[in-house]
Design a protein around this motif. Structure first.
Motif, short mmCIF file in Angstrom:
data_model
loop_
_atom_site.label_atom_id
_atom_site.label_comp_id
_atom_site.label_asym_id
_atom_site.label_seq_id
_atom_site.Cartn_x
_atom_site.Cartn_y
_atom_site.Cartn_z
N TYR A 5 0.72 -1.31 0.01
CA TYR A 5 -0.14 -0.18 0.29
C TYR A 5 0.66 1.36 0.01
CZ TYR A 5 1.27 -1.96 4.86
OH TYR A 5 1.66 -1.79 5.87
N ARG A 57 1.83 1.04 14.26
CA ARG A 57 0.81 0.41 13.68
C ARG A 57 0.79 -1.02 13.43
NH1 ARG A 57 -2.12 4.63 9.32
NH2 ARG A 57 -2.47 6.64 10.56
N PRO A 60 -7.75 6.94 7.11
CA PRO A 60 -8.03 5.82 5.83
C PRO A 60 -6.50 5.34 4.82
CG PRO A 60 -8.90 8.40 5.49
CD PRO A 60 -8.39 8.22 6.58
#
Ligand code: SAM
Ligand code: FES
Length: 358
Positions: free
Chosen positions: A71, A163, A234
């Motif tokens: 990503y 994270r 997001p």
């Protein structure tokens, strides 16, 4: 709708839900349920932090990375990324500017860049802490060994952001190359807590393949870890990654999850992230009104801002640090909050016995 309200009440009272309840709550969300949630979230936010929003000055000091997360715009196989590293002097200059503006936390974030040795990183942390003794240093430099985390903590680092990205191992595998594992990521988080860092985890909302069941796992993992900080934002596609054509996460779901996190761990440090501000011009304000209590303006030199491109259209890449502070302060004042000149440490406050007023 009634079921949703009942689950929100249960979450507030008990600070946890079963997997099935999380899924029902997330899948059954509605605008009126969300408003009910945000009111409760703001009550807790006000109870612990008043109208003060903590600020963290983000210094993106290297965009070299040995990892290849599918990503991420600065993954090693993106040949279009223009790579840079800041020198120690440049980083200290960012801190000097930030200190003058009112920042009392500096977040050093970067890709996993082997060119910075353990000693260089420890020297850097030590130099910042000796010059700015009233400031906190947060590191966000990925997965490292226990000894490395310990050395950086002993050099003065106060907090660490890592994270977990997703708490479902199959989903983790679909977002990362085989050499990365959820197990290792979690191990690092438990080490960080054990060493004594104020520890932050988090995940992207709407990452490719994410389901309500995955989000339920995320909430249960966070409940178990009991971190001091949780960063969620997001997923925003980047044109130079394998996920270029995937849909991004939504503001609506991100805000709902911010509200749920505030109810689950009411004294959590919870940022309204840049990614949220990127997909909605008022995303950060909405994040605060959903229960967030931290903002992380960019302190990196403007010359490198665009190069730390994790996703497309990232905001604030052209502004000076002072403009970022002033802009955010105006935005916060407009919705009845103010930026705090404070380290903004996590303070452990008994929960859930203590109830917010009203
Ligand atoms: N290398 C460190 C690490 O792995 O924790 C810190 C840098 S990493 C770029 C910081 C965070 O950016 C990641 O944890 C991820 O959640 C987020 N991120 C990366 N690509 C993103 C994207 N396309 N959209 C939204 N967030 C993204
Ligand atoms: Fe390393 Fe994104 S792949 S920071």
């Amino acid at each position: 709708m009634e079921q949703n309200i009942a689950l929100i009440d249960k979450l507030e009272a008990e600070s946890c839900l079963s997997r099935e309840e999380w899924i029902a709550l997330i899948e059954g969300r509605s605008p009126s349920g969300a408003e009910y949630l945000f009111q409760k979230a703001r009550k807790w936010q006000q109870h612990f932090f008043g109208s003060r929003i903590y600020t963290r000055g983000l210094i993106e000091f290297t965009n070299y990375c040995k990892n290849d997360c599918y990503y991420c715009g600065i993954r090693r196989s993106n040949p279009q990324a223009q790579r840079y590293r800041l020198t120690k002097e440049e980083i200290l200059e960012c801190c000097q500017i930030g200190y003058g503006l009112g920042f009392r936390t500096f977040v050093l974030q970067g890709g996993e860049d082997g060119r910075f040795s353990q000693k260089e990183l420890e020297d850097l942390v030590y130099a910042i802490k000796s010059r700015y003794a009233d400031c906190a240093v947060t590191l966000s430099i990925g997965e490292r060994s226990y000894e490395s985390y310990l050395g950086l903590f002993r050099a003065g680092a106060d907090r660490y952001l890592l994270r977990h990205e997703t708490a479902d191992s199959n989903h983790y595998r679909s977002l990362h190359p085989p050499e990365l594992s959820l197990e290792k990521r979690k191990q690092c988080l438990y080490w960080l807590k054990e060493i004594g860092y104020q520890t932050g985890t988090g995940f992207m909302v709407g990452s490719p393949g994410q389901t309500a069941a995955h989000l339920a796992e995320d909430m249960m993992f966070i409940r178990k870890l009991e971190p001091q900080m949780v960063g969620i934002g997001p997923f925003v596609p980047h044109h130079g990654t394998p996920f270029a054509g995937e849909p991004g996460g939504t503001v609506e779901l991100t805000l709902f999850l911010i509200g749920l996190l505030r109810l689950m761990l009411p004294n959590l440090l919870l940022p309204a992230t840049t990614a949220l501000g990127t997909i909605d011009p008022e995303g950060r304000e909405k994040g605060i009104l959903a229960g967030a209590n931290v903002v992380m303006p960019n302190l990196s030199p403007t010359s490198v801002r665009k190069k730390y491109e994790l996703y497309d259209n990232k905001i604030c890449t052209g502004d000076e640090a002072a403009e970022c502070w002033a802009c955010l302060n105006r935005r916060m004042e407009k919705i009845g909050y103010e930026l705090a000149v404070s380290r903004g440490d996590f303070e452990s406050i008994p929960h859930p016995e203590e109830k917010p007023p009203g």
